[in-house]
Design a protein around this motif. Structure first.
Motif, PDB file in Angstrom:
ATOM      1  N   GLY A 192     -18.655  -8.236  97.301  1.00 26.37           N
ATOM      2  CA  GLY A 192     -18.631  -9.530  97.546  1.00 26.37           C
ATOM      3  C   GLY A 192     -19.275 -10.506  96.572  1.00 26.37           C
ATOM      4  N   GLU A 193     -20.196  -9.788  95.883  1.00 23.07           N
ATOM      5  CA  GLU A 193     -20.862 -10.736  94.710  1.00 23.07           C
ATOM      6  C   GLU A 193     -19.934 -10.915  93.639  1.00 23.07           C
ATOM      7  OE1 GLU A 193     -23.693 -13.043  93.815  1.00 23.07           O
ATOM      8  OE2 GLU A 193     -24.144 -11.777  95.391  1.00 23.07           O
ATOM      9  N   GLU A 194     -19.009 -10.050  93.407  1.00 24.78           N
ATOM     10  CA  GLU A 194     -18.008 -10.339  92.268  1.00 24.78           C
ATOM     11  C   GLU A 194     -17.239 -11.300  92.930  1.00 24.78           C
ATOM     12  OE1 GLU A 194     -14.632  -8.055  89.806  1.00 24.78           O
ATOM     13  OE2 GLU A 194     -16.186  -6.807  91.011  1.00 24.78           O
ATOM     14  N   ALA A 195     -16.871 -11.341  93.991  1.00 22.27           N
ATOM     15  CA  ALA A 195     -16.053 -12.640  94.504  1.00 22.27           C
ATOM     16  C   ALA A 195     -16.768 -13.904  94.493  1.00 22.27           C
ATOM     17  CB  ALA A 195     -15.540 -12.172  96.120  1.00 22.27           C
ATOM     18  N   LEU A 207      -9.443 -11.235 101.562  1.00 19.77           N
ATOM     19  CA  LEU A 207     -10.631 -10.506 101.747  1.00 19.77           C
ATOM     20  C   LEU A 207     -10.719  -9.374 102.730  1.00 19.77           C
ATOM     21  CD1 LEU A 207     -13.964 -11.071 101.508  1.00 19.77           C
ATOM     22  CD2 LEU A 207     -13.992 -12.498 103.224  1.00 19.77           C
ATOM     23  N   ASP A 208     -11.182  -8.435 102.367  1.00 25.96           N
ATOM     24  CA  ASP A 208     -11.578  -7.086 102.910  1.00 25.96           C
ATOM     25  C   ASP A 208     -12.728  -7.356 103.606  1.00 25.96           C
ATOM     26  OD1 ASP A 208     -11.103  -4.515 104.280  1.00 25.96           O
ATOM     27  OD2 ASP A 208     -12.037  -3.573 102.357  1.00 25.96           O
ATOM     28  N   LEU A 209     -13.232  -6.647 104.738  1.00 26.17           N
ATOM     29  CA  LEU A 209     -14.405  -6.725 105.209  1.00 26.17           C
ATOM     30  C   LEU A 209     -15.343  -5.556 104.833  1.00 26.17           C
ATOM     31  CD1 LEU A 209     -13.590  -7.992 108.829  1.00 26.17           C
ATOM     32  CD2 LEU A 209     -14.238  -9.464 106.875  1.00 26.17           C
ATOM     33  N   PRO A 250     -18.730  -2.873  99.583  1.00 23.99           N
ATOM     34  CA  PRO A 250     -19.895  -1.964  99.178  1.00 23.99           C
ATOM     35  C   PRO A 250     -21.258  -2.608  99.394  1.00 23.99           C
ATOM     36  CG  PRO A 250     -18.574  -2.350  96.978  1.00 23.99           C
ATOM     37  CD  PRO A 250     -17.978  -2.737  98.308  1.00 23.99           C
ATOM     38  N   ASP A 251     -21.159  -4.001  98.922  1.00 30.17           N
ATOM     39  CA  ASP A 251     -22.580  -4.398  98.762  1.00 30.17           C
ATOM     40  C   ASP A 251     -23.017  -5.443  99.853  1.00 30.17           C
ATOM     41  OD1 ASP A 251     -20.585  -6.417  98.213  1.00 30.17           O
ATOM     42  OD2 ASP A 251     -21.894  -7.293  96.863  1.00 30.17           O
ATOM     43  N   GLN A 252     -22.123  -5.784 100.726  1.00 29.23           N
ATOM     44  CA  GLN A 252     -22.342  -6.779 101.831  1.00 29.23           C
ATOM     45  C   GLN A 252     -20.959  -6.994 102.653  1.00 29.23           C
ATOM     46  OE1 GLN A 252     -22.785 -11.032 100.435  1.00 29.23           O
ATOM     47  NE2 GLN A 252     -22.660  -9.971  98.405  1.00 29.23           N
ATOM     48  N   ASP A 253     -21.193  -7.063 104.035  1.00 29.85           N
ATOM     49  CA  ASP A 253     -20.105  -7.141 104.892  1.00 29.85           C
ATOM     50  C   ASP A 253     -19.144  -8.499 104.685  1.00 29.85           C
ATOM     51  OD1 ASP A 253     -19.348  -6.051 107.663  1.00 29.85           O
ATOM     52  OD2 ASP A 253     -19.141  -8.224 107.880  1.00 29.85           O
ATOM     53  N   GLY A 254     -17.980  -8.444 104.834  1.00 25.15           N
ATOM     54  CA  GLY A 254     -16.971  -9.187 104.652  1.00 25.15           C
ATOM     55  C   GLY A 254     -17.222 -10.507 105.407  1.00 25.15           C
ATOM     56  N   ILE A 282      -7.968 -15.321 103.986  1.00 26.34           N
ATOM     57  CA  ILE A 282      -7.201 -14.683 104.687  1.00 26.34           C
ATOM     58  C   ILE A 282      -8.063 -13.410 105.047  1.00 26.34           C
ATOM     59  CG2 ILE A 282      -5.237 -13.637 105.495  1.00 26.34           C
ATOM     60  CD1 ILE A 282      -3.770 -15.503 104.111  1.00 26.34           C
ATOM     61  N   MET A 283      -8.774 -12.903 105.811  1.00 29.10           N
ATOM     62  CA  MET A 283      -9.336 -11.506 106.187  1.00 29.10           C
ATOM     63  C   MET A 283      -8.082 -10.522 106.316  1.00 29.10           C
ATOM     64  SD  MET A 283     -12.711 -12.598 108.612  1.00 29.10           S
ATOM     65  CE  MET A 283     -13.697 -13.373 107.749  1.00 29.10           C
ATOM     66  N   VAL A 284      -8.285  -9.651 105.587  1.00 32.23           N
ATOM     67  CA  VAL A 284      -7.369  -8.641 105.584  1.00 32.23           C
ATOM     68  C   VAL A 284      -8.158  -7.230 105.521  1.00 32.23           C
ATOM     69  CG1 VAL A 284      -5.414  -7.557 104.366  1.00 32.23           C
ATOM     70  CG2 VAL A 284      -6.047  -9.653 103.709  1.00 32.23           C
ATOM     71  N   THR A 285      -8.023  -6.642 106.772  1.00 32.10           N
ATOM     72  CA  THR A 285      -8.958  -5.554 107.365  1.00 32.10           C
ATOM     73  C   THR A 285      -8.268  -4.471 108.324  1.00 32.10           C
ATOM     74  OG1 THR A 285     -11.326  -5.233 108.395  1.00 32.10           O
ATOM     75  CG2 THR A 285      -9.969  -7.089 108.832  1.00 32.10           C
ATOM     76  N   ALA A 286      -9.159  -3.537 108.338  1.00 34.24           N
ATOM     77  CA  ALA A 286      -8.607  -2.656 109.473  1.00 34.24           C
ATOM     78  C   ALA A 286      -9.306  -2.810 110.811  1.00 34.24           C
ATOM     79  CB  ALA A 286      -9.010  -0.921 109.128  1.00 34.24           C
ATOM     80  N   ARG A 287     -10.212  -3.964 110.938  1.00 35.61           N
ATOM     81  CA  ARG A 287     -10.827  -3.953 112.153  1.00 35.61           C
ATOM     82  C   ARG A 287     -10.085  -4.754 112.891  1.00 35.61           C
ATOM     83  NH1 ARG A 287     -17.012  -5.882 109.800  1.00 35.61           N
ATOM     84  NH2 ARG A 287     -17.070  -4.446 108.185  1.00 35.61           N
ATOM     85  N   ALA A 288      -9.361  -4.108 113.968  1.00 32.40           N
ATOM     86  CA  ALA A 288      -8.311  -4.880 114.857  1.00 32.40           C
ATOM     87  C   ALA A 288      -8.846  -5.411 116.294  1.00 32.40           C
ATOM     88  CB  ALA A 288      -7.549  -3.773 115.231  1.00 32.40           C
ATOM     89  N   ASP A 289     -10.247  -5.134 116.429  1.00 34.65           N
ATOM     90  CA  ASP A 289     -10.882  -5.557 117.853  1.00 34.65           C
ATOM     91  C   ASP A 289     -10.869  -7.139 117.779  1.00 34.65           C
ATOM     92  OD1 ASP A 289     -14.238  -6.258 117.240  1.00 34.65           O
ATOM     93  OD2 ASP A 289     -13.109  -4.996 116.010  1.00 34.65           O
ATOM     94  N   VAL A 290     -10.657  -7.706 118.983  1.00 35.93           N
ATOM     95  CA  VAL A 290     -10.696  -9.005 119.283  1.00 35.93           C
ATOM     96  C   VAL A 290     -11.960  -9.820 118.803  1.00 35.93           C
ATOM     97  CG1 VAL A 290     -10.354 -11.025 120.834  1.00 35.93           C
ATOM     98  CG2 VAL A 290      -8.951  -8.889 121.150  1.00 35.93           C
ATOM     99  N   ARG A 291     -13.076  -8.847 119.223  1.00 33.83           N
ATOM    100  CA  ARG A 291     -14.301  -9.743 118.788  1.00 33.83           C
ATOM    101  C   ARG A 291     -14.468 -10.204 117.422  1.00 33.83           C
ATOM    102  NH1 ARG A 291     -19.074  -9.805 121.650  1.00 33.83           N
ATOM    103  NH2 ARG A 291     -21.142  -9.850 120.438  1.00 33.83           N
TER     104      ARG A 291
END
Length: 248
Positions: free
Chosen positions: A33-36, A53-55, A58-62, A78-87
């Motif tokens: 995240g910090e590098e981004a 953006l992956d969520l 290693p250093d902070q949540d997306g 654009i968030m690109v992640t494996a977290r598929a829940d609606v919340r």
């Protein structure tokens, strides 16, 4: 198009960068995240057209990274992640993400979504309170508040010091809870601009809207009383709240 790919898995990043490169994209890879955030600084070169953006960083949540990006720039995210829940989807979009793609995804669909968000017009700069743009709820981009340069914000009789989290009214310090200060600081970044309730909940409470609406109303009421200027935080019925700087 220049893309910033924020992904901690080098193998995933290398494969996606290769595909994007074959479609004419200039990709820069950030592993944290910090590098981004550093890559998005103005002195780091030409601006990016989109951030992927992956969520799970290693250093902070997306989610936190998205919030920080939104405070600095209107670059599409654009968030690109494996977290598929609606919340998670709702939370990400309320924080200011332009789109949300769940892994595994079809590469063609991802490319189409990148082009779609890049075609959208840039966010309008807010007009003074009461102007036509004041009725539009927009994500936070970069700070633009009245007052002196630096981290002290002057809002009529209210002075807000961000580094020390100190607030005074007519020079007299007032005690705010952590969430009350965060709420005031968020609204103070865009005087006259409406912040949606869902956006405030995501920014201040770091959660989705469900069941938190009453908490927001209680904090707004408490903040109004402590600032001794109830009209300073205006309710926009059916949308959210905005900060109105008193005249004089």
């Amino acid at each position: 198009m220049r893309l910033l790919l924020v992904e901690d898995d080098d193998r995933v990043a290398a494969a996606l960068s290769a595909v994007l490169g074959r479609h004419g994209f200039d990709v820069r890879h950030a592993r944290s995240g910090e590098e981004a955030i550093q890559a998005l600084l103005p002195d780091e070169g030409p601006a990016f057209d989109c951030v992927l953006l992956d969520l799970g960083l290693p250093d902070q949540d997306g989610f936190e990274v998205c919030s920080r990006i939104r405070r600095r720039t209107a670059t599409p995210v654009i968030m690109v992640t494996a977290r598929a829940d609606v919340r998670s989807r709702i939370h990400g979009l309320n924080l200011g993400a332009d789109d949300y793609v769940v892994k595994p995804y079809d590469t063609g669909e991802l490319l189409a979504r990148i082009h779609a968000v890049s075609r959208r017009p840039p966010l309008r700069r807010p007009a003074p309170a009461g102007g036509p743009a004041a009725e539009a709820a927009v994500p936070v981009t970069e700070a633009a508040v009245p007052g002196p340069a630096g981290d002290a914000l002057l809002l009529g009789p209210v002075a807000l010091e961000l580094p020390t989290r100190r607030v005074t009214v007519d020079g007299v310090p007032i005690a705010l809870t952590r969430k009350e200060f965060d709420l005031l600081a968020l609204l103070a970044q865009r005087p006259g601009v409406v912040f949606r309730r869902e956006q405030i909940i995501s920014e201040v409470w770091r959660t989705a809207w469900e069941g938190t609406g009453r908490t927001l109303e209680v904090h707004v009421a408490s903040l109004r009383a402590k600032l001794r200027t109830p009209a300073m935080i205006e309710t926009v019925r059916g949308v959210g709240y905005r900060l109105v700087v008193p005249a004089g």
